[in-house]
Design a protein around this motif. Structure first.
Motif, PDB file in Angstrom:
ATOM      1  N   GLU A 125      20.819 -35.967  -6.505  1.00  0.00           N
ATOM      2  CA  GLU A 125      20.913 -36.848  -5.338  1.00  0.00           C
ATOM      3  C   GLU A 125      21.705 -38.095  -5.667  1.00  0.00           C
ATOM      4  OE1 GLU A 125      16.675 -35.861  -3.090  1.00  0.00           O
ATOM      5  OE2 GLU A 125      16.720 -37.205  -4.815  1.00  0.00           O
ATOM      6  N   ALA A 126      21.549 -38.599  -6.888  1.00  0.00           N
ATOM      7  CA  ALA A 126      22.256 -39.817  -7.283  1.00  0.00           C
ATOM      8  C   ALA A 126      23.760 -39.600  -7.377  1.00  0.00           C
ATOM      9  CB  ALA A 126      21.714 -40.323  -8.623  1.00  0.00           C
ATOM     10  N   VAL A 127      24.169 -38.376  -7.667  1.00  0.00           N
ATOM     11  CA  VAL A 127      25.606 -38.079  -7.694  1.00  0.00           C
ATOM     12  C   VAL A 127      26.222 -38.398  -6.339  1.00  0.00           C
ATOM     13  CG1 VAL A 127      27.317 -36.225  -7.842  1.00  0.00           C
ATOM     14  CG2 VAL A 127      25.469 -36.347  -9.523  1.00  0.00           C
ATOM     15  N   ASN A 128      25.575 -37.922  -5.284  1.00  0.00           N
ATOM     16  CA  ASN A 128      26.087 -38.199  -3.947  1.00  0.00           C
ATOM     17  C   ASN A 128      25.975 -39.683  -3.606  1.00  0.00           C
ATOM     18  OD1 ASN A 128      27.087 -37.148  -1.319  1.00  0.00           O
ATOM     19  ND2 ASN A 128      25.143 -37.951  -0.578  1.00  0.00           N
ATOM     20  N   ASP A 129      24.871 -40.322  -4.015  1.00  0.00           N
ATOM     21  CA  ASP A 129      24.723 -41.755  -3.756  1.00  0.00           C
ATOM     22  C   ASP A 129      25.846 -42.548  -4.413  1.00  0.00           C
ATOM     23  OD1 ASP A 129      22.448 -41.217  -2.349  1.00  0.00           O
ATOM     24  OD2 ASP A 129      21.059 -41.846  -3.920  1.00  0.00           O
ATOM     25  N   LEU A 130      26.242 -42.131  -5.605  1.00  0.00           N
ATOM     26  CA  LEU A 130      27.316 -42.832  -6.314  1.00  0.00           C
ATOM     27  C   LEU A 130      28.653 -42.620  -5.620  1.00  0.00           C
ATOM     28  CD1 LEU A 130      27.622 -44.585  -8.840  1.00  0.00           C
ATOM     29  CD2 LEU A 130      28.138 -42.517 -10.134  1.00  0.00           C
ATOM     30  N   VAL A 131      28.850 -41.425  -5.095  1.00  0.00           N
ATOM     31  CA  VAL A 131      30.110 -41.125  -4.399  1.00  0.00           C
ATOM     32  C   VAL A 131      30.252 -41.969  -3.142  1.00  0.00           C
ATOM     33  CG1 VAL A 131      31.352 -39.347  -3.117  1.00  0.00           C
ATOM     34  CG2 VAL A 131      30.341 -38.800  -5.329  1.00  0.00           C
ATOM     35  N   VAL A 132      29.151 -42.155  -2.403  1.00  0.00           N
ATOM     36  CA  VAL A 132      29.219 -42.858  -1.114  1.00  0.00           C
ATOM     37  C   VAL A 132      28.868 -44.339  -1.228  1.00  0.00           C
ATOM     38  CG1 VAL A 132      28.671 -40.741   0.135  1.00  0.00           C
ATOM     39  CG2 VAL A 132      26.832 -42.312  -0.488  1.00  0.00           C
ATOM     40  N   ALA A 133      28.578 -44.832  -2.436  1.00  0.00           N
ATOM     41  CA  ALA A 133      28.203 -46.239  -2.607  1.00  0.00           C
ATOM     42  C   ALA A 133      29.313 -47.154  -2.096  1.00  0.00           C
ATOM     43  CB  ALA A 133      27.910 -46.534  -4.071  1.00  0.00           C
ATOM     44  N   GLN A 134      28.923 -48.132  -1.277  1.00  0.00           N
ATOM     45  CA  GLN A 134      29.876 -49.066  -0.698  1.00  0.00           C
ATOM     46  C   GLN A 134      29.775 -50.459  -1.299  1.00  0.00           C
ATOM     47  OE1 GLN A 134      32.217 -48.304   1.783  1.00  0.00           O
ATOM     48  NE2 GLN A 134      31.608 -46.196   1.376  1.00  0.00           N
ATOM     49  N   THR A 135      28.668 -50.752  -1.981  1.00  0.00           N
ATOM     50  CA  THR A 135      28.477 -52.086  -2.529  1.00  0.00           C
ATOM     51  C   THR A 135      28.083 -51.985  -3.998  1.00  0.00           C
ATOM     52  OG1 THR A 135      26.092 -52.289  -2.103  1.00  0.00           O
ATOM     53  CG2 THR A 135      27.597 -52.804  -0.276  1.00  0.00           C
ATOM     54  N   GLU A 136      28.167 -53.119  -4.688  1.00  0.00           N
ATOM     55  CA  GLU A 136      27.857 -53.161  -6.110  1.00  0.00           C
ATOM     56  C   GLU A 136      26.395 -52.813  -6.372  1.00  0.00           C
ATOM     57  OE1 GLU A 136      28.284 -53.756 -10.255  1.00  0.00           O
ATOM     58  OE2 GLU A 136      29.661 -53.277  -8.619  1.00  0.00           O
ATOM     59  N   ALA A 137      25.499 -53.316  -5.556  1.00  0.00           N
ATOM     60  CA  ALA A 137      24.079 -53.032  -5.759  1.00  0.00           C
ATOM     61  C   ALA A 137      23.792 -51.547  -5.563  1.00  0.00           C
ATOM     62  CB  ALA A 137      23.227 -53.869  -4.803  1.00  0.00           C
ATOM     63  N   GLN A 138      24.438 -50.916  -4.608  1.00  0.00           N
ATOM     64  CA  GLN A 138      24.259 -49.476  -4.405  1.00  0.00           C
ATOM     65  C   GLN A 138      24.770 -48.699  -5.612  1.00  0.00           C
ATOM     66  OE1 GLN A 138      26.369 -49.184  -0.611  1.00  0.00           O
ATOM     67  NE2 GLN A 138      24.462 -48.576   0.401  1.00  0.00           N
TER      68      GLN A 138
END
Length: 438
Positions: A125-138
């Motif tokens: 799940e984190a792989v996708n979160d990293l791909v779509v992250a828009q901010t530094e905190a994300q």
């Protein structure tokens, strides 16, 4: 796992200098035959010519990852070609003609990585979160989860539950022997401690979910107070229509912001008043619904009017803004409300600092592993419920089989988060600690 060999564009779509085509499967090495080149040494990039029936298609890099040392755990070949549309269409066409090869489905490479044991579910799940992250905190939160921060925490609890269950199972296997009171007390202490740890971990104000999805901020208030102007100022563009006529905003307009690295979704809503027609009524309904489900509300009033005397009381944690103070220089906003003028810029920076502070307070995870999805939270709460039931049953002297079943269900709930639900873990604990068969 499917025996198909899959391929897909692994880089962003659209024209680019370089595009990466990823191939995974037992027949991935046949890419060399398809394009008429020799595979390079494993994990070493080499320049190759890509040909289709002898015709040069492109020149680019090839990287070869033999199984199991690849992202998916299968044989993987990456083709680094020029990112023009014609090159990609020709390259994909050659791959699609190969029998047993097909385009990968969304997330299929990562799915195969999970099935091969290369990733647990939280890391996938984190792989996708990293791909779509828009901010530094994300980005930071996704990396913590990808590196196993959440999985390690859950696995520690699961191991403790399995250890406890193993002891209970051993008591069941020897019914003629009296269970020492100290052993029962130790089990009760362990159940209580784990449950409290989990409850503390879960009681985080949904920081992880908010950080992943964005803090929802509703800008609400009476008509013509300057809500749209304030949203446009935050967005740095004309996202909403601004007019001196009340009721201009008929729908909810969302703007995505990055405040000090934290994702914020600001919604400009219709003015809250008695609607004059069905369209405005629907806008007011949507505004109220957005406000009811928002994480934070910004209530905007006209400093020159008396609308603020007829307002709903909002929680102290929300922000109150009195706009248009340029039209009434003597106006003083009651603390902790902000006095602003979008037209002159007065008071806007202090308001922005307050909004940023609230966003940080409600999403900052300080590099700690957190629950980032509703399924994580549901599974953890289910585990807490099973531990509480096991503790209650043990205290009232219920059958050990019932206590063991609650422990099993709690461990399985945690295992569903990471994808590691395995009864063999329990057998390992039993053999190591109790010398079964002695």
């Amino acid at each position: 796992m499917s025996g198909d060999t899959i391929f897909a564009l692994a880089s962003a779509a659209g024209r680019s200098g370089v595009a990466v085509v990823r191939i995974s499967g037992s027949d991935a090495a046949s890419a060399a035959r398809l394009f008429g080149f020799v595979l390079p040494a494993p994990r070493r990039a080499a320049l190759r010519a890509f040909r289709d029936d002898g015709e040069l298609v492109d020149r680019g890099l090839v990287v070869w990852f033999p199984a199991p040392g690849s992202y998916t755990g299968e044989d993987v070949v990456e083709l680094h070609v020029h990112g023009g549309r014609a090159v990609l269409e020709r390259t994909m066409g050659v791959l699609a003609r190969c029998p047993g090869w097909r385009h990968a489905e969304p997330g299929e490479f990562t799915r195969r990585a999970f099935l091969a044991g290369r990733l647990d579910l939280t890391a996938a799940e984190a792989v996708n979160d990293l791909v779509v992250a828009q901010t530094e905190a994300q980005r930071q939160a996704a990396l913590v989860q990808l590196e196993g921060g959440l999985a390690r925490r859950l696995d520690e609890w699961a191991e403790q539950i399995q250890y406890l269950r193993a002891h209970i199972e051993a008591w069941i296997d020897f019914p003629d022997e009296e269970i020492p009171e100290t052993a029962v007390n130790a089990a009760l202490d362990g159940l209580c401690r784990m449950r409290l740890e989990m409850e503390t971990f879960a009681d985080d104000g949904r920081r992880g979910e908010r950080l992943r999805d964005g803090l929802r901020v509703a800008v609400v208030g009476p008509p013509n107070a300057g809500k749209s102007s304030l949203v446009n100022w935050l967005a740095g563009r004309d996202a909403a229509i601004v007019s001196e006529h009340a009721g201009t905003t008929r729908d909810v307009i969302e703007v995505h912001l990055d405040l000090a690295g934290f994702p914020v979704i600001v919604a400009d809503t219709a003015g809250l008043r008695t609607a004059r027609d069905s369209i405005e009524a629907e806008g007011v309904r949507r505004a109220q619904d957005w406000a009811d489900h928002a994480d934070l509300r910004v209530l905007v009033f006209d400093a020159t009017g008396d609308h603020h005397r007829e307002t709903v009381v909002f929680p102290e944690s929300d922000l109150v803004v009195f706009n248009k103070i340029d039209l009434d220089p003597a106006f003083e906003a009651p603390r902790p409300a902000h006095a602003t003028s979008v037209r002159s810029g007065a008071g806007l920076q202090p308001f922005l600092r307050s909004l940023t502070t609230l966003a940080r307070e409600r999403m900052d995870v300080a590099g700690r592993p957190v629950l980032t999805r509703a399924r994580h939270r549901a599974a953890l709460l289910a585990t807490i419920g099973h531990l509480a039931a096991a503790q209650a049953d043990l205290e009232r002297g219920a059958g050990l089989e019932i206590v063991a079943e609650h422990a099993r269900a709690g461990a399985d709930a945690l295992g569903r988060v990471t994808g590691r639900v395995d009864v063999e873990q329990l057998l390992d604990v039993i053999f190591r600690d109790f010398c079964i068969g002695k």
